[in-house]
Design an enzyme around this catalytic site. Sequence first.
Site: not given
Length: 440
Positions: A158, A359, A419
């Site tokens: 991220s 994601d 994610h």
Amino acid sequence: MAWWRSCCLGVAVLFVLGFNRGCPLPVQAKESWGYVDVREGAHMFWWLYTANNSSFENLPLIMWLQGGPGGSSCGFGNFEEIGPLDTDLKPRETSWVRAASVLFVDNPVGTGYSYTDSPDALTKDVAMVAADMMVLLRQFFSEKSEFQGIPFYIFSESYGGKMAAAISAELIKAIQKGSIKCNFAGVALGDSWISPLDSVLTWGPYLYSTSLLDDYGLKEVMQAAKTVQQLVEKGQYENATKWWANTESVVEQNTNGVNFYNILTQDDSDLVKSTVGEHGYLSSLKRHIRPLHRHSLAQLMNGPIRKKLGIIPKSVTWGGQAEAVFVNMAGDFMKPVIDIVDQLLAAGVNVTIYNGQLDLIVDTMGQEMWVKKLKWDGLQAFNQMKWTALEDPAAAKQTGAFFKIYKNFAFYWILKAGHMIPSDQAQMALRMMKMVTLQA
């Protein structure tokens, strides 16, 4: 003040961890941890697990960086994803410590156990984040010289990927100057916030293609995303961050609360629900910071783990400054760092992109868009390559991922993962890590 001032274990201490909610649990591991004063009033916490192997010198060293900004590597990445123990303090069969030494760092300062003496010491941008990390790495490799010759990789997730890119660029300079002695072998950017705008602009098309938006919803989401685009193009980055949060609210309302971390799951928690136009960054903090500090994890980190570590100041609560970290980085949040990735590739650094199929927040469509913007001289050849399938280690004869590698650039498409790839597809993530670090 000595950087090692708070470390409570020596380099070669072998100990038994027994904090399983009061039930002894023998887990042999070689660990050490401590604080580095990276600036006046800024204290960064690190936690090292030496590889579960008698000859760790033959295995890589990996530094794991969490996202947010404000998510704790020593907490979430460690106990929820790749560390030797899970949140119940039971051994994790897919721990990366089985194939590498792993260094978790609570970064930027203010994240996790890291803390600042005053809000003024919090970081404002990735340049400041990278400068702080250079201080930590300089001290780490100086004090732990046995790791200087071991291949060193930075893996990230991220916003951690955005920070990892900037840190890698500064690390190259430091190595060339001789101020840091290490064998930097590459950086891996997982579901990374490298080009925020490319992510936001593809939310609508991605959700529409997966039947999570209708025509009306697609129009609303795209209108909000275009506002973000206009603000970014005008250089109004803090306002762009506010509209990014607003766009997420538009997405939520048109998808009945899709989970930004995995579109096949739905989180009906009040923590992640918000309304369009909610003031400031409150909605984004609810969605992306607080879930990384969920109640059970916070209890673990502020209870038995804090007691085990024995060095956390009484004034510091794990994750206590997380929201302040995010707010202080708001002006930098929507800025792209594609140019830094180009610099890394041009310098010959091994760069890996890996992304989860499910994601949303950093959807694969957006990742592919910014990759096509690279000025790297190998891009055309990379684009013309056909990808290779990888069997899912957890399901025989099932495809678990695809990948392409050309020269010093690699891309992994991880299937059935959102994610947090190591959480969703742990065995595939471990296999990918071994491939990136040349163990498979």
